[in-house]
Design a protein around this motif. Structure first.
Motif, short mmCIF file in Angstrom:
data_model
loop_
_atom_site.label_atom_id
_atom_site.label_comp_id
_atom_site.label_asym_id
_atom_site.label_seq_id
_atom_site.Cartn_x
_atom_site.Cartn_y
_atom_site.Cartn_z
N VAL A 258 0.85 -1.19 0.00
CA VAL A 258 0.00 0.00 0.00
C VAL A 258 0.89 1.25 0.00
O VAL A 258 1.88 1.33 0.71
N ASP A 299 3.92 2.05 2.95
CA ASP A 299 3.81 1.68 4.36
C ASP A 299 4.85 0.62 4.71
O ASP A 299 5.31 0.54 5.84
N GLY A 300 5.19 -0.22 3.75
CA GLY A 300 6.34 -1.10 3.95
C GLY A 300 6.04 -2.53 4.33
O GLY A 300 6.92 -3.24 4.78
N TYR A 301 4.80 -2.98 4.19
CA TYR A 301 4.50 -4.40 4.41
C TYR A 301 3.43 -4.81 3.41
O TYR A 301 2.64 -3.99 2.96
N SER A 303 0.31 -5.63 1.48
CA SER A 303 -1.04 -5.17 1.78
C SER A 303 -1.90 -5.12 0.53
O SER A 303 -1.44 -4.76 -0.55
N ALA A 305 -5.00 -3.60 1.19
CA ALA A 305 -6.07 -2.95 1.93
C ALA A 305 -6.56 -1.63 1.32
O ALA A 305 -7.61 -1.13 1.70
N ARG A 307 -5.76 1.10 2.11
CA ARG A 307 -5.68 2.15 3.11
C ARG A 307 -4.45 1.85 3.96
O ARG A 307 -4.06 0.69 4.13
N ASN A 309 -1.53 3.31 7.21
CA ASN A 309 -1.45 3.65 8.61
C ASN A 309 -0.78 5.00 8.81
O ASN A 309 -0.07 5.48 7.94
N PRO A 311 1.80 5.95 10.82
CA PRO A 311 3.26 6.09 10.91
C PRO A 311 3.92 6.44 9.58
O PRO A 311 4.80 7.30 9.53
N MET B 1 -2.50 2.49 13.15
CA MET B 1 -1.24 2.00 13.76
C MET B 1 -1.36 0.53 14.10
O MET B 1 -2.27 0.11 14.82
N ASN B 15 5.85 1.47 15.18
CA ASN B 15 7.02 2.33 14.98
C ASN B 15 8.34 1.65 15.37
O ASN B 15 9.39 2.03 14.90
N TYR B 19 10.05 -4.40 8.60
CA TYR B 19 9.44 -5.55 7.93
C TYR B 19 10.49 -6.36 7.19
O TYR B 19 11.43 -5.79 6.64
N ARG B 71 -0.48 -12.50 9.58
CA ARG B 71 -1.25 -11.26 9.44
C ARG B 71 -2.12 -11.35 8.19
O ARG B 71 -1.74 -12.00 7.21
N THR B 73 -3.41 -9.67 4.93
CA THR B 73 -2.96 -8.54 4.10
C THR B 73 -4.12 -7.67 3.60
O THR B 73 -3.89 -6.59 3.08
N ALA B 74 -5.35 -8.16 3.75
CA ALA B 74 -6.49 -7.35 3.30
C ALA B 74 -7.05 -6.49 4.42
O ALA B 74 -7.58 -5.41 4.18
N HIS B 76 -5.20 -6.18 7.60
CA HIS B 76 -4.08 -5.85 8.49
C HIS B 76 -4.23 -6.47 9.88
O HIS B 76 -3.45 -6.15 10.78
#
Lengths: 418, 88
Positions: A258, A299-301, A303, A305, A307, A309, A311, B1, B15, B19, B71, B73-74, B76
């Motif tokens: 994402v 965002d870095g993972y 996804s 979604a 949408r 986050n 951070p 978050m 934070n 990953y 986790r 992925t859709a 989170h």
């Protein structure tokens, strides 16, 4: 087709704009097509348009799960550029820039192409040297590139932080004057209207649920609106490419991530260019409505979604404030996310596959919007001729086996690291 | 978050973590004869699922341990975390 002009605008004003022709129809799928394009975003619509216009194939369907232009083409920061270093990217994207320059006239639709110039700021001598090298590479390929010093930059972007005490002082910049922005919706609607006029069926709310493959050849697609026979299928589904490929037992060198972008409240004009921050990953421009359009890191993972986050957004906007301190006073209007098809070397894939009649257009990472015209043009060629064009010959899938990677950013296989 | 439960430190904010990608990727064994395809699959090719995903995270601003996360992925949503030598 009704031509859009000042005269048609005046004429329709007399009837309170009630009698405009629909821009594209809403057909039910036919039983059989010469080519089926999966994905009604910028790349899919452009591919269908160039199939009809350049390759004279008009029995084409675009199948879109949602509505056209609802994916990444409606979720980007609308930046156009061809400021790369490798020849393969330079020549490919510059071909696209030439298409952008004439696109409004060609589509009879104002895509609001605005060559306002893209400025890449450098914050160290080494970075300035790297930008010089990139600029030289661009100029060798006939692309406009100029180096700017601090004094010239102060005139162009007076609100940037030029103090010498800031953490990342501005040393200079590389600028591509013809780079700029375009209106994302207009690109979608312009391509859709012309493709529809030439006979392409744009079928919305039609999800592809499977493929009919026999003896290694594509025979058709299964959809939520029934089966469709075809011998050629082109995938233009960006972040969802791996999902459709899985239905074909294919694994791809792609991860879906994402990427967020945002706009501020509208303010009076203060930024005439697209500007990128060189000490991180942040870019911004000011829209015609006055909003600051901003984006940066993933965002870095993994996804799907659409949408993200806070951070990642906070990280990106911290860089923005470092570059333009006055951004800190603006209120945020909207944020959104799109699903990027991050390829493992950061460059796209436009190619045939081991399945006859299946063509792949994916791996656009952060940069799909600017590539819409050239991607559509080359993908249409590849599908119609069943062979790659010189422009996309190196954007092949096999490079991940042959070792001919196009690692323009030099980040290796973890393209999700900023 | 995201709130991620480090198997060593407990629940912390996103934070503090970085990953590390798909946790199911197996590096070919050292010293074993490896075909080009096996190596390319390891380096470049990913399942990239929509839904449940096993992945690696690094508690980089904490205990600096790597661990596994299950986790979606859709959405989170995080279902489970485990140490590297444990099953998810």
């Amino acid at each position: 087709m009704q031509k859009y002009s000042i005269f048609s605008l005046i004429k329709n004003a007399f009837s309170n704009h009630q009698n405009w022709e629909v821009a594209w129809k809403d057909p039910e799928p036919k039983k059989e097509y010469d080519v089926v394009i999966v994905g009604g975003g910028g790349h899919g619509l452009a591919t269908a348009y160039y199939l009809a216009k350049e390759q004279k194939i008009t029995n084409v369907a675009i199948l879109e799960k949602g509505w056209i232009g609802g994916g990444n083409v409606g979720r980007n920061t609308t930046i156009l550029r061809s400021n790369y270093m490798y020849d393969v990217n330079n020549l490919f994207y510059e071909f696209g820039m030439k298409l952008w320059e004439n696109l409004s006239q060609e589509l009879n639709y104002n895509v609001m192409y605005s060559p306002r110039g893209i400025i890449n700021l450098a914050h160290s001598d080494a970075q300035l040297n790297a930008y010089r090298r990139r600029g030289n590479s661009m100029r060798l390929n006939g692309i406009d590139a100029v180096m700017l010093g601090r004094e010239e930059l102060k005139k162009k972007i007076p609100f940037a932080d030029f103090s010498s005490s800031c953490r990342f002082p501005i040393f200079g910049a590389l600028m591509q004057p013809r780079g700029g922005t375009a209106r994302h919706d207009a690109v979608v609607w312009g391509y859709a209207r012309q493709a529809d006029y030439m006979g392409v069926d744009i079928i919305q709310h039609c999800e592809v649920t499977g493929f009919d493959v026999q003896n290694g050849k594509i025979q058709g697609v299964q959809t939520s609106k029934g089966n469709i026979e075809t011998n050629k299928v082109g995938l233009c589904v960006a972040g969802s490419t791996s999902l459709l490929a899985a239905k074909l037992n294919m694994k791809l060198p792609i991860e879906s991530h994402v990427l967020q972008a945002c706009v501020s409240e509208p303010v009076k004009p203060f930024l005439d260019h697209v500007v990128t921050f060189g000490a991180g990953h942040f870019y911004c421009s000011q829209s015609d409505k006055g909003e600051m359009v901003m984006g940066g890191d993933l965002d870095g993972y993994n996804s799907y979604a659409q949408r993200g986050n806070l951070p990642a957004l906070q990280h990106v906007l911290t860089e923005g404030v470092a570059m333009f301190p006055n951004l800190s006073r603006l209120k945020m209007l909207r944020t959104w996310g799109g699903i990027m098809d991050m390829s493992m070397d950061g460059s796209p894939i436009i190619d045939k596959t081991h399945i006859e009649g299946l063509y792949l257009n994916c791996g656009w990472c952060y940069g799909g919007f600017k590539a819409i015209p050239v991607s559509g043009w080359t993908f249409a060629y590849t599908i119609a001729q069943d062979q790659v064009h010189e422009l996309n010959s190196k954007l092949n899938l096999n490079r991940f086996h042959s070792g001919h990677l196009i690692d323009e950013k030099g980040v290796g296989t973890k393209t999700w690291i900023g | 978050m995201l709130e991620i439960k480090c198997p060593y430190c407990g629940k912390r904010s996103q934070n503090e973590f970085s990953y590390g990608g798909d946790a199911n990727i197996k590096r070919p064994l050292l010293g074993k004869e490896v075909s080009d395809k096996e190596w390319d699959d390891f380096v470049y090719y990913r399942e990239n699922p929509r839904g449940n995903h096993s992945e690696l995270w690094h508690h980089v601003s904490g205990c600096r341990q790597w661990f596994k996360v299950s986790r979606n992925t859709a959405t989170h949503e995080i279902f489970k975390t485990a140490k590297l030598n444990e099953e998810l």
